[in-house]
Design an enzyme around this catalytic site. Structure first.
Site, short mmCIF file in Angstrom:
data_model
loop_
_atom_site.label_atom_id
_atom_site.label_comp_id
_atom_site.label_asym_id
_atom_site.label_seq_id
_atom_site.Cartn_x
_atom_site.Cartn_y
_atom_site.Cartn_z
N CYS A 64 126.81 53.11 114.05
CA CYS A 64 125.45 53.49 113.67
C CYS A 64 124.77 52.41 112.83
CB CYS A 64 125.46 54.82 112.92
SG CYS A 64 126.46 54.83 111.43
N HIS A 113 133.44 36.60 108.62
CA HIS A 113 132.63 37.81 108.71
C HIS A 113 133.49 38.99 109.17
CE1 HIS A 113 129.18 40.39 109.50
NE2 HIS A 113 129.72 40.65 110.69
#
Length: 188
Positions: A64, A113
């Site tokens: 989401c 990351h």
């Protein structure tokens, strides 16, 4: 698949894009499978002179708060051209991953990351553990669909170990680690 490869991530996430853009970038499980198929068929563009596909492997992660596409391509291949071609082939909005809301990281920055993400440091709520489960789901789906290349395998396995270590050895997962939990605590 032999030869040297490079790792890349193209991301639309809560730090770079508003909700409307994140919703447009979202890849359903079916669309993620289509992307993996399109990339496994691969182009043999600039780096593919030997007839081998430019893309070695891909792991799409769509939640989401983010859609991230981790790519392993042969040295000399243009990861943006390879990804744009595949996204266009499946009818996704390819331009989103190369526009103003996109995060584009290559090689060590892409791996760093991924490690931060698995550790909960890139989440909406610092330390939120749900992203690790979502990364593991994406990794399992990619492995079931097409075996990831050695670079992505090592990067994801290392990220899972690092995430577990961070949660075990620090207090990052204490307190409010989800928006819902924080709202309940604030209301209380």
């Amino acid at each position: 698949m032999t030869g040297a490869t490079t790792l890349h991530v193209r991301s639309i996430n809560h730090k770079t894009a508003p909700t409307a853009v994140r919703e447009r970038a979202h890849l359903t499980e079916v669309r993620a499978a289509e992307l993996m198929d399109a990339l496994s068929a691969g182009s043999t563009g600039a780096g593919g002179g030997r007839g081998e596909p430019d893309c070695v492997s891909v792991i799409p992660v769509s939640t989401c708060n983010r859609t991230e596409i981790y790519l392993e391509v042969r040295v000399g291949a243009d990861p943006d051209a390879v990804l744009r071609e595949a996204l266009t082939a499946i009818g996704a909005e390819a331009d989103l991953f190369f526009g103003e809301h996109a995060l584009r990281l290559d090689n060590l920055e892409a791996i760093a990351h991924l490690f931060r993400l698995a550790s909960g440091m890139e989440s909406l709520m610092l330390g939120e553990p749900q992203i690790t489960a979502q990364l593991k789901d994406a990794y399992r789906q990619a492995r079931a669909h097409h075996e990831p290349g050695p670079g992505l395998l090592r990067a994801f396995q290392g990220a899972f170990r690092a995430g577990k270590r961070v949660r075990t050895e620090t207090r990052i997962s204490t307190g409010a680690v989800s928006v819902a939990f924080a709202a309940v605590e604030l209301a209380r």
